[in-house]
Enzyme design. Structure first.
Site, PDB file in Angstrom:
ATOM      1  N   LYS A 125       3.267 -25.472  29.768  1.00 32.09           N
ATOM      2  CA  LYS A 125       3.483 -24.312  28.890  1.00 32.09           C
ATOM      3  C   LYS A 125       4.587 -23.449  29.503  1.00 32.09           C
ATOM      4  O   LYS A 125       4.832 -23.545  30.703  1.00 32.09           O
ATOM      5  CB  LYS A 125       2.193 -23.485  28.777  1.00 32.09           C
ATOM      6  CG  LYS A 125       2.148 -22.558  27.586  1.00 32.09           C
ATOM      7  CD  LYS A 125       1.760 -23.265  26.311  1.00 32.09           C
ATOM      8  CE  LYS A 125       1.985 -22.376  25.101  1.00 32.09           C
ATOM      9  NZ  LYS A 125       1.467 -22.982  23.868  1.00 32.09           N
ATOM     10  N   ASP A 165       5.955 -21.762  20.116  1.00 36.67           N
ATOM     11  CA  ASP A 165       4.667 -21.050  20.146  1.00 36.67           C
ATOM     12  C   ASP A 165       4.996 -19.664  19.586  1.00 36.67           C
ATOM     13  O   ASP A 165       6.005 -19.523  18.864  1.00 36.67           O
ATOM     14  CB  ASP A 165       4.116 -20.990  21.584  1.00 36.67           C
ATOM     15  CG  ASP A 165       2.665 -20.485  21.656  1.00 36.67           C
ATOM     16  OD1 ASP A 165       1.752 -21.279  21.413  1.00 36.67           O
ATOM     17  OD2 ASP A 165       2.447 -19.288  21.940  1.00 36.67           O
TER      18      ASP A 165
HETATM   19  P1  NDP Z   1       4.052 -16.942  15.344  1.00 36.17           P
HETATM   20  O1  NDP Z   1       4.929 -16.213  16.285  1.00 36.17           O
HETATM   21  O2  NDP Z   1       4.644 -17.749  14.274  1.00 36.17           O
HETATM   22  O3  NDP Z   1       2.995 -15.922  14.666  1.00 36.17           O
HETATM   23  C1  NDP Z   1       2.128 -15.171  15.439  1.00 36.17           C
HETATM   24  C2  NDP Z   1       1.320 -14.281  14.518  1.00 36.17           C
HETATM   25  O4  NDP Z   1       0.300 -13.635  15.274  1.00 36.17           O
HETATM   26  C3  NDP Z   1       2.159 -13.161  13.900  1.00 36.17           C
HETATM   27  O5  NDP Z   1       1.612 -12.828  12.658  1.00 36.17           O
HETATM   28  C4  NDP Z   1       1.974 -12.036  14.914  1.00 36.17           C
HETATM   29  O6  NDP Z   1       2.186 -10.750  14.358  1.00 36.17           O
HETATM   30  C5  NDP Z   1       0.521 -12.217  15.283  1.00 36.17           C
HETATM   31  N1  NDP Z   1       0.305 -11.699  16.648  1.00 36.17           N
HETATM   32  C6  NDP Z   1       0.904 -12.134  17.782  1.00 36.17           C
HETATM   33  N2  NDP Z   1       0.497 -11.413  18.833  1.00 36.17           N
HETATM   34  C7  NDP Z   1      -0.364 -10.505  18.335  1.00 36.17           C
HETATM   35  C8  NDP Z   1      -1.131  -9.484  18.913  1.00 36.17           C
HETATM   36  N3  NDP Z   1      -1.081  -9.252  20.240  1.00 36.17           N
HETATM   37  N4  NDP Z   1      -1.935  -8.753  18.101  1.00 36.17           N
HETATM   38  C9  NDP Z   1      -1.986  -9.002  16.762  1.00 36.17           C
HETATM   39  N5  NDP Z   1      -1.284  -9.973  16.162  1.00 36.17           N
HETATM   40  C10 NDP Z   1      -0.484 -10.702  16.932  1.00 36.17           C
HETATM   41  O7  NDP Z   1       3.107 -17.849  16.289  1.00 36.17           O
HETATM   42  P2  NDP Z   1       2.232 -19.113  15.895  1.00 36.17           P
HETATM   43  O8  NDP Z   1       1.708 -18.978  14.529  1.00 36.17           O
HETATM   44  O9  NDP Z   1       3.006 -20.304  16.292  1.00 36.17           O
HETATM   45  O10 NDP Z   1       1.036 -19.003  16.962  1.00 36.17           O
HETATM   46  C11 NDP Z   1      -0.191 -18.333  16.663  1.00 36.17           C
HETATM   47  C12 NDP Z   1      -1.277 -18.800  17.624  1.00 36.17           C
HETATM   48  O11 NDP Z   1      -1.436 -20.229  17.476  1.00 36.17           O
HETATM   49  C13 NDP Z   1      -0.990 -18.592  19.111  1.00 36.17           C
HETATM   50  O12 NDP Z   1      -2.214 -18.364  19.783  1.00 36.17           O
HETATM   51  C14 NDP Z   1      -0.424 -19.933  19.546  1.00 36.17           C
HETATM   52  O13 NDP Z   1      -0.559 -20.148  20.941  1.00 36.17           O
HETATM   53  C15 NDP Z   1      -1.313 -20.872  18.740  1.00 36.17           C
HETATM   54  N6  NDP Z   1      -0.799 -22.208  18.558  1.00 36.17           N
HETATM   55  C16 NDP Z   1       0.414 -22.441  17.950  1.00 36.17           C
HETATM   56  C17 NDP Z   1       0.852 -23.725  17.757  1.00 36.17           C
HETATM   57  C18 NDP Z   1       2.106 -24.019  17.010  1.00 36.17           C
HETATM   58  O14 NDP Z   1       2.350 -25.219  16.721  1.00 36.17           O
HETATM   59  N7  NDP Z   1       2.926 -23.056  16.625  1.00 36.17           N
HETATM   60  C19 NDP Z   1       0.103 -24.878  18.297  1.00 36.17           C
HETATM   61  C20 NDP Z   1      -1.195 -24.551  18.822  1.00 36.17           C
HETATM   62  C21 NDP Z   1      -1.595 -23.257  18.966  1.00 36.17           C
HETATM   63  P3  NDP Z   1       3.550  -9.971  14.711  1.00 36.17           P
HETATM   64  O15 NDP Z   1       4.613 -10.654  13.915  1.00 36.17           O
HETATM   65  O16 NDP Z   1       3.292  -8.576  14.290  1.00 36.17           O
HETATM   66  O17 NDP Z   1       3.756 -10.102  16.191  1.00 36.17           O
END
Ligand code: NDP
Length: 450
Positions: A125, A165
């Site tokens: 990671k 991510d």
């Molecule tokens: P994105 O950056 O595309 O989206 C993240 C989302 O979560 C946004 O809506 C963001 O809001 C919100 N968010 C992030 N941090 C916070 C916080 N501290 N409090 C509230 N909301 C928050 O990321 P992903 O969708 O790719 O990832 C989301 C989750 O899925 C993570 O935990 C990641 O590790 C996990 N994941 C992702 C994978 C992938 O293929 N992308 C694979 C496996 C797991 P804002 O825009 O306001 O920050």
């Protein structure tokens, strides 16, 4: 003191202040007790002590210049945790909350998640405390280039293959890949999540969200339930949340919420997916703008969330899909979900539930799919992208999606049969941790002390 407690105490002493890492390690180590008691070979080969220690941790400085000519300095990380099953594999996160402990927790989880997929991928990671919000396209490009100017010497198609991510999507992968290619003078599948124009895989963008919904479907099928016609709540509005919502619609469910770090949307008619994609994938706007096109929906800012709770989990639902970030669902939220009749939680995010919320779900015996099992579809499809790159092929969407569904089924069966083997058939936390660990640990023993 038990063997596992000793290792845990050692970690607390030698890796101070890495709270998210302790949380992830404690959950896994607790689950492993029955396996370690039954098979002394793991203690003899000191597998627990070895598996909690990353094979390599890289920390580096990232200097970049903004559009006004001002210099900025960020921290860069890549953790190469375990390569027993294949090249290190895991995403890059760009978010101001990133620190060494966060990257270590994510890397540790990734080892077991990748093992569960049944594919040849180790765990890694990386990321940076860089905040992409509000940055211009050229600033994002300069940051990605600066980040890769150090990372490139540590990665490669057969050594370490990063992906996206939080904060790292298709645009960032493009800039990172361009810089890698220039510095390494090599066009290779060194990153996944690439554009379809130059080596990406169809269905990779959709894979994590789709996979989390497939996982829910398989858990529910075992209880003669389906998602059809059911109210579902989703947190987040990024890559994982958007494609969770899309797959829920495919299966006839009604997703009614999404959120970002400023607030949440409740749309009782169902989230308008085309609008959400336009706002988040094209305009990169805040979620509050959703109301301009859907005046009947409700926007609740974080300042109005109930004290100590996340308002998304207070909406009555049949199934919940935490898809934003770690520790976004606490014990009170878990109790509220259960009291409101939720019978299925499938985690798209990594470690979205706090430790006591996880215990509450496990105790309640609902269908609870922990992140390392339920969100493994993303990394699994990344491996399918690597396979296509290595064989110079590109498969159609249906083929990749069918493979993804098969992999999610394999993960569910593997976690649930292992849970049953250890006497707790509904405990997929136990099942996923033991099934993932066993594969990695046996490979480590066979490969000797390296
Ligand atoms: P994105 O950056 O595309 O989206 C993240 C989302 O979560 C946004 O809506 C963001 O809001 C919100 N968010 C992030 N941090 C916070 C916080 N501290 N409090 C509230 N909301 C928050 O990321 P992903 O969708 O790719 O990832 C989301 C989750 O899925 C993570 O935990 C990641 O590790 C996990 N994941 C992702 C994978 C992938 O293929 N992308 C694979 C496996 C797991 P804002 O825009 O306001 O920050």
């Amino acid at each position: 003191m038990s063997y596992i407690t000793e290792v845990f105490e050692y970690l607390n002493r030698t890796s101070p202040h890495q709270t998210e890492f302790y949380q992830a390690a404690e959950e896994v180590l607790e689950s492993l007790k029955p396996l370690i008691d039954k098979y002394p070979k793991y203690a003899k080969h000191k597998i627990i002590e070895r598996i909690v220690e990353p094979e390599r941790q890289i920390m580096f400085r990232v200097n970049w210049v903004d559009d006004q000519g001002e210099i900025h300095v960020n921290k860069g990380y890549r953790i190469e945790f375990n390569s027993a099953l294949g090249p290190y594999k895991g995403g890059l996160r760009f978010h101001p909350s990133v620190n060494a402990g966060v990257i270590k927790f994510l890397g540790f989880e990734q080892i077991f998640k990748n093992a569960l997929t049944g594919l040849a991928i180790g765990g890694g990671k990386g990321g940076s405390d860089f905040n992409p919000k509000g940055k211009s396209d050229t600033e994002i490009m300069r940051f990605c280039q600066a980040f890769m100017s150090e990372l490139f010497r540590h990665i490669g198609a057969t050594t370490d293959v990063p992906a996206g991510d939080i904060g790292v999507g298709g645009r960032e992968i493009g800039y990172l890949f361009g810089m890698y290619k220039k510095l390494a003078n090599s066009y290779e599948g060194v990153l996944t999540g690439k554009s379809l124009l130059w080596g990406g895989s169809l269905a990779r963008t959709e894979a994590t969200g789709y996979g989390a919904v497939y996982f829910a479907k398989y858990m529910l099928e075992d209880r003669n339930e389906t998602l059809e016609g059911k109210r579902c709540v989703v947190s987040g509005s990024g890559n994982v949340a958007i494609y969770t919502i899309e797959k829920l619609y495919h299966l006839g469910a009604l997703p009614i919420t999404c959120s970002d770090s400023n607030g949440m949307i409740l749309d009782e008619d169902g989230i308008d997916l085309a609008l959400l994609k336009e706002l988040k994938e094209v305009k990169r706007a805040r979620l509050s703008e959703y109301l301009q096109s859907r005046p009947n929906a409700k926007y609740i800012p974080v300042s109005e969330y109930p004290q100590g709770k996340n308002a998304v989990w207070s909406v009555p639902c049949f199934a919940a899909f935490p898809s934003a970030t770690q520790n976004e669902l606490n014990l009170e939220d878990a109790k509220t979900l259960l009291a409101n009749g939720c019978i299925c939680v499938s985690e798209g995010a990594n470690m979205p539930s706090t430790a006591d919320a996880v215990h509450e779900f496990v105790k309640s015996k609902i269908c609870y799919g922990p992140g390392k099992a339920a969100n493994a579809g993303g990394v699994a499809t990344s491996q399918l992208e690597m396979a296509q790159n290595a064989s110079m092929q590109s498969w159609n969407f249906e083929k990749v999606d069918a493979k993804l569904a098969d992999i999610m089924k394999h993960i569910y069966i593997s976690a649930s049969t292992t849970a049953a083997e250890f006497g707790e058939p509904t405990n997929l936390v136990l099942g996923a941790n033991i099934a993932g660990f066993r594969k990695v640990a046996d490979a480590m023993i066979e490969q000797g002390l390296v």
